[in-house]
Design a protein around this motif. Sequence first.
Motif, PDB file in Angstrom:
ATOM      1  N   ALA A   1       0.836  -1.211   0.000  1.00  0.00           N
ATOM      2  CA  ALA A   1       0.000   0.000   0.000  1.00  0.00           C
ATOM      3  C   ALA A   1       0.870   1.260   0.000  1.00  0.00           C
ATOM      4  CB  ALA A   1      -0.932  -0.007   1.209  1.00  0.00           C
ATOM      5  N   GLU A   2       1.934   1.245   0.778  1.00  0.00           N
ATOM      6  CA  GLU A   2       2.865   2.389   0.811  1.00  0.00           C
ATOM      7  C   GLU A   2       3.465   2.625  -0.576  1.00  0.00           C
ATOM      8  OE1 GLU A   2       3.619   4.543   2.957  1.00  0.00           O
ATOM      9  OE2 GLU A   2       3.304   3.762   4.985  1.00  0.00           O
ATOM     10  N   LYS A   3       3.867   1.541  -1.221  1.00  0.00           N
ATOM     11  CA  LYS A   3       4.544   1.644  -2.507  1.00  0.00           C
ATOM     12  C   LYS A   3       3.608   2.132  -3.628  1.00  0.00           C
ATOM     13  CE  LYS A   3       7.431  -1.084  -5.659  1.00  0.00           C
ATOM     14  NZ  LYS A   3       7.865  -2.448  -6.015  1.00  0.00           N
ATOM     15  N   HIS A   4       2.359   1.721  -3.559  1.00  0.00           N
ATOM     16  CA  HIS A   4       1.463   1.958  -4.699  1.00  0.00           C
ATOM     17  C   HIS A   4       0.363   2.978  -4.435  1.00  0.00           C
ATOM     18  CE1 HIS A   4       3.409  -1.054  -7.138  1.00  0.00           C
ATOM     19  NE2 HIS A   4       3.394  -1.877  -6.098  1.00  0.00           N
ATOM     20  N   LYS A   5       0.470   3.684  -3.326  1.00  0.00           N
ATOM     21  CA  LYS A   5      -0.619   4.604  -2.939  1.00  0.00           C
ATOM     22  C   LYS A   5      -0.868   5.720  -3.955  1.00  0.00           C
ATOM     23  CE  LYS A   5       2.106   7.800  -0.050  1.00  0.00           C
ATOM     24  NZ  LYS A   5       3.470   7.426  -0.555  1.00  0.00           N
ATOM     25  N   ASP A   6       0.154   6.078  -4.726  1.00  0.00           N
ATOM     26  CA  ASP A   6       0.009   7.181  -5.687  1.00  0.00           C
ATOM     27  C   ASP A   6      -0.015   6.703  -7.135  1.00  0.00           C
ATOM     28  OD1 ASP A   6       0.045   9.276  -3.787  1.00  0.00           O
ATOM     29  OD2 ASP A   6       2.222   9.067  -3.588  1.00  0.00           O
ATOM     30  N   ASP A   7      -0.169   5.428  -7.367  1.00  0.00           N
ATOM     31  CA  ASP A   7      -0.123   4.911  -8.745  1.00  0.00           C
ATOM     32  C   ASP A   7      -1.104   5.649  -9.654  1.00  0.00           C
ATOM     33  OD1 ASP A   7       1.779   3.090  -8.047  1.00  0.00           O
ATOM     34  OD2 ASP A   7       0.488   1.314  -8.223  1.00  0.00           O
ATOM     35  N   SER A   8      -0.609   6.012 -10.843  1.00  0.00           N
ATOM     36  CA  SER A   8      -1.517   6.627 -11.813  1.00  0.00           C
ATOM     37  C   SER A   8      -2.400   5.545 -12.432  1.00  0.00           C
ATOM     38  CB  SER A   8      -0.720   7.354 -12.897  1.00  0.00           C
ATOM     39  OG  SER A   8       0.129   6.444 -13.555  1.00  0.00           O
ATOM     40  N   ILE A   9      -1.857   4.354 -12.559  1.00  0.00           N
ATOM     41  CA  ILE A   9      -2.662   3.189 -12.938  1.00  0.00           C
ATOM     42  C   ILE A   9      -1.945   1.947 -12.439  1.00  0.00           C
ATOM     43  CG2 ILE A   9      -1.605   3.038 -15.252  1.00  0.00           C
ATOM     44  CD1 ILE A   9      -4.444   1.861 -16.109  1.00  0.00           C
ATOM     45  N   HIS A  10      -2.742   0.961 -12.045  1.00  0.00           N
ATOM     46  CA  HIS A  10      -2.170  -0.292 -11.567  1.00  0.00           C
ATOM     47  C   HIS A  10      -2.802  -1.444 -12.358  1.00  0.00           C
ATOM     48  CE1 HIS A  10       0.027  -2.361  -8.195  1.00  0.00           C
ATOM     49  NE2 HIS A  10      -0.615  -3.365  -8.763  1.00  0.00           N
ATOM     50  N   TYR A  11      -1.949  -2.304 -12.868  1.00  0.00           N
ATOM     51  CA  TYR A  11      -2.422  -3.451 -13.650  1.00  0.00           C
ATOM     52  C   TYR A  11      -2.498  -4.691 -12.767  1.00  0.00           C
ATOM     53  CZ  TYR A  11      -1.741  -0.612 -17.764  1.00  0.00           C
ATOM     54  OH  TYR A  11      -1.844   0.383 -18.691  1.00  0.00           O
ATOM     55  N   PHE A  12      -3.622  -5.394 -12.853  1.00  0.00           N
ATOM     56  CA  PHE A  12      -3.798  -6.650 -12.127  1.00  0.00           C
ATOM     57  C   PHE A  12      -4.008  -7.774 -13.142  1.00  0.00           C
ATOM     58  CE2 PHE A  12      -5.141  -3.502  -8.946  1.00  0.00           C
ATOM     59  CZ  PHE A  12      -4.434  -3.943  -7.822  1.00  0.00           C
ATOM     60  N   VAL A  13      -3.265  -8.852 -12.967  1.00  0.00           N
ATOM     61  CA  VAL A  13      -3.329  -9.987 -13.898  1.00  0.00           C
ATOM     62  C   VAL A  13      -3.741 -11.234 -13.117  1.00  0.00           C
ATOM     63  CG1 VAL A  13      -2.041 -11.311 -15.633  1.00  0.00           C
ATOM     64  CG2 VAL A  13      -1.343  -8.956 -15.102  1.00  0.00           C
ATOM     65  N   GLY A  14      -4.635 -12.034 -13.669  1.00  0.00           N
ATOM     66  CA  GLY A  14      -5.049 -13.268 -12.991  1.00  0.00           C
ATOM     67  C   GLY A  14      -5.690 -14.243 -13.954  1.00  0.00           C
ATOM     68  N   ALA A  15      -5.972 -15.459 -13.461  1.00  0.00           N
ATOM     69  CA  ALA A  15      -6.569 -16.512 -14.295  1.00  0.00           C
ATOM     70  C   ALA A  15      -7.358 -17.461 -13.394  1.00  0.00           C
ATOM     71  CB  ALA A  15      -5.479 -17.278 -15.036  1.00  0.00           C
TER      72      ALA A  15
ATOM     73  N   ILE B   1       2.607  -2.320 -23.467  1.00  0.00           N
ATOM     74  CA  ILE B   1       2.656  -1.029 -22.744  1.00  0.00           C
ATOM     75  C   ILE B   1       3.336  -1.159 -21.375  1.00  0.00           C
ATOM     76  CG2 ILE B   1       0.733   0.104 -23.952  1.00  0.00           C
ATOM     77  CD1 ILE B   1       0.335  -1.437 -20.503  1.00  0.00           C
ATOM     78  N   VAL B   2       3.894  -2.327 -21.095  1.00  0.00           N
ATOM     79  CA  VAL B   2       4.597  -2.503 -19.825  1.00  0.00           C
ATOM     80  C   VAL B   2       6.058  -2.072 -19.981  1.00  0.00           C
ATOM     81  CG1 VAL B   2       5.327  -4.173 -18.060  1.00  0.00           C
ATOM     82  CG2 VAL B   2       3.093  -4.434 -19.191  1.00  0.00           C
ATOM     83  N   ASP B   3       6.516  -1.214 -19.074  1.00  0.00           N
ATOM     84  CA  ASP B   3       7.934  -0.857 -19.074  1.00  0.00           C
ATOM     85  C   ASP B   3       8.462  -0.872 -17.636  1.00  0.00           C
ATOM     86  OD1 ASP B   3       7.036   1.480 -17.926  1.00  0.00           O
ATOM     87  OD2 ASP B   3       7.173   2.639 -19.779  1.00  0.00           O
ATOM     88  N   ARG B   4       9.641  -0.366 -17.444  1.00  0.00           N
ATOM     89  CA  ARG B   4      10.280  -0.457 -16.136  1.00  0.00           C
ATOM     90  C   ARG B   4       9.392  -0.025 -14.978  1.00  0.00           C
ATOM     91  NH1 ARG B   4      14.929   3.695 -15.083  1.00  0.00           N
ATOM     92  NH2 ARG B   4      13.058   4.921 -14.646  1.00  0.00           N
ATOM     93  N   ASP B   5       8.675   1.076 -15.153  1.00  0.00           N
ATOM     94  CA  ASP B   5       7.959   1.666 -14.023  1.00  0.00           C
ATOM     95  C   ASP B   5       6.484   1.286 -13.932  1.00  0.00           C
ATOM     96  OD1 ASP B   5      10.319   2.985 -13.305  1.00  0.00           O
ATOM     97  OD2 ASP B   5       9.920   4.555 -14.785  1.00  0.00           O
ATOM     98  N   THR B   6       6.011   0.469 -14.850  1.00  0.00           N
ATOM     99  CA  THR B   6       4.595   0.106 -14.848  1.00  0.00           C
ATOM    100  C   THR B   6       4.280  -0.779 -13.633  1.00  0.00           C
ATOM    101  OG1 THR B   6       4.825   0.007 -17.249  1.00  0.00           O
ATOM    102  CG2 THR B   6       2.748  -0.799 -16.318  1.00  0.00           C
ATOM    103  N   ALA B   7       3.262  -0.386 -12.888  1.00  0.00           N
ATOM    104  CA  ALA B   7       2.868  -1.165 -11.706  1.00  0.00           C
ATOM    105  C   ALA B   7       1.981  -2.334 -12.135  1.00  0.00           C
ATOM    106  CB  ALA B   7       2.119  -0.275 -10.717  1.00  0.00           C
TER     107      ALA B   7
END
Lengths: 331, 331
Positions: free
Chosen positions: B189-203, B241-247
């Motif tokens: 939560a600390e790390k991602h609290k300011d994310d402009s967008i966060h990607y979630f992957v699942g199956a 669209i995934v690069d180094r900083d993409t969450a």
Amino acid sequence: MLKFDEQKQIDSVNGALALRGQINEIVDGFCKKGYKNICWLGIGGTYASSMQAVVHMKEKSEIDTFVENAAEYLATGNKRIGEGTVIVISSVTGSTEEMVKGVKKAQEAGAKVIGFIDKETAELAKMVDYEIAYPTNEQLKFFMVADRFMYNKGEFPEYDDYYAQMDAHLANALVEVEKCADEFGKTFAEKHKDDSIHYFVGAGNQWGATYSYAMCYWEEQHWIRTKSIHASEFFHGMLEIVDRDTAVTVFVGEDSQRPLSERVAKFLPRICGNYTIIDTKDYELKGISPEYRGNISHLVMHAVTQRIDAHLEKINCHPMEIRRYYRRLDY
Amino acid sequence: MLKFDEQKQIDSVNGALALRGQINEIVDGFCKKGYKNICWLGIGGTYASSMQAVVHMKEKSEIDTFVENAAEYLATGNKRIGEGTVIVISSVTGSTEEMVKGVKKAQEAGAKVIGFIDKETAELAKMVDYEIAYPTNEQLKFFMVADRFMYNKGEFPEYDDYYAQMDAHLANALVEVEKCADEFGKTFAEKHKDDSIHYFVGAGNQWGATYSYAMCYWEEQHWIRTKSIHASEFFHGMLEIVDRDTAVTVFVGEDSQRPLSERVAKFLPRICGNYTIIDTKDYELKGISPEYRGNISHLVMHAVTQRIDAHLEKINCHPMEIRRYYRRLDY
């Protein structure tokens, strides 16, 4: 106009429509022998087209039909796929790994496969039970298969009249859409070329178009972030992150789920100052009867988004054929 | 620990498991009379849970079962829903417009409805043919229904042993997961609290969890942008669209589709420096046999994400119960 060869596009659509004889022979064969269900097997863009075929059939048909994602099928299986299952697939390259394995697995379970593999010499083309090789026009091919199955079951009595109109007018109607949409496409591309994320909303046979336009075009080919959301789900979560500056585009078609997209389109102006509505109703489609327009809304939308793509590619100096990772790395 | 009442959570899960007698009576009744198919009808979060029930059944069952989105059903209909259809729904409020109308439409078509409406006095609670009122634990309720149908068809022979383990150990196992995950939840939560967008992957049964965690929690309750993508589709567009900083966070479960998520998890480190893998395998689940872990992966993941939510809410000073637009505006 950029990337626009009118005659070539007309020939392409008419050539696809001319496959109907071949398609009908195969479909009529299945209907004569009997079949249990129809499975549209795909992944990525072809998964999206499969969803479009299923929602199109759902409007009219009692036929047991469903979409299956090739990778999920390989992992989990699907007990509904077996003897009596007709699988329909499409592939440009004919070599997508999940599709090759998926077709093999389905055939081992007893299913028969109709394949639209553009490249006749590809692995998949040799594997499928019935192969039709013709470039692009994927949804048109799928819908011709679906419509023939429904016609044979008495669920599509307008079939002859409908396809007479398509044969006579579809190709021209679609290039006219492109011409009308070109200025819009340029303005839209200019406005959204730097979007940090763009939201696309759609429903019905536009849902597959929405999903694949966001993922296979903007993400894969333009390297711009997107989220696609079904109009039915927009009000159940996603709406909360929309504010004045959020870029949202709603694809409004003319099939049974038009009201779902209209609802989003009507709501957006209250909370967003950066939205776009693309409504297929705004395009003429000369020669096509009003009651048939819903069936081809996704083709009309594709004609519009092609104009966006042509300009976006140029403005962003980003050739659509380059890939960062896809088929460049092993994974 | 924030927002954590151990005894209350244990009681909540055990209370849900204790519904099994009631559930089985209803399901056994359907199996005795005979039924044609099972439809999980939902919208938003309940649509996500419905997808989880279907993928869970697909692993083992030949029963004709499918998910239907309530808004799409209202617009397009579904000819597979009729006499002999068992509809299963869940609703916290019991007043969601699309669900009320959807249930009415399905009943008019001849379907019978099992409802888990938390509020016994709500409109939906009065409409459904069989009502079970008990708060939360939606997926657990759905899976108990699914498992009983499969058991009665001879597709779940381990039923008694499985539920003996659940009754004895599930509630405690899940609170232990929360305790173990709390520190991780805080760091995340600390790390991602300011994310402009966060990607979630699942199956697999994590896909519904992924979809709803992104949409119903981060978007709706934390007002943070997300995109959820099925692991099977990740390599067919979104990867570009995934690069180094993409969450990016991958939910890895233990059901049949684990390999699909593992593939993404294995690939990400090559192209991304801001990814997180949450693997249910990292949690002990005392008393639960290895072969049963896959069935409850989504509950384990939920226990983990609850810890993220608790910290994210506090860090961002954003109470999860507030809504900007949902049920605050007419649309």
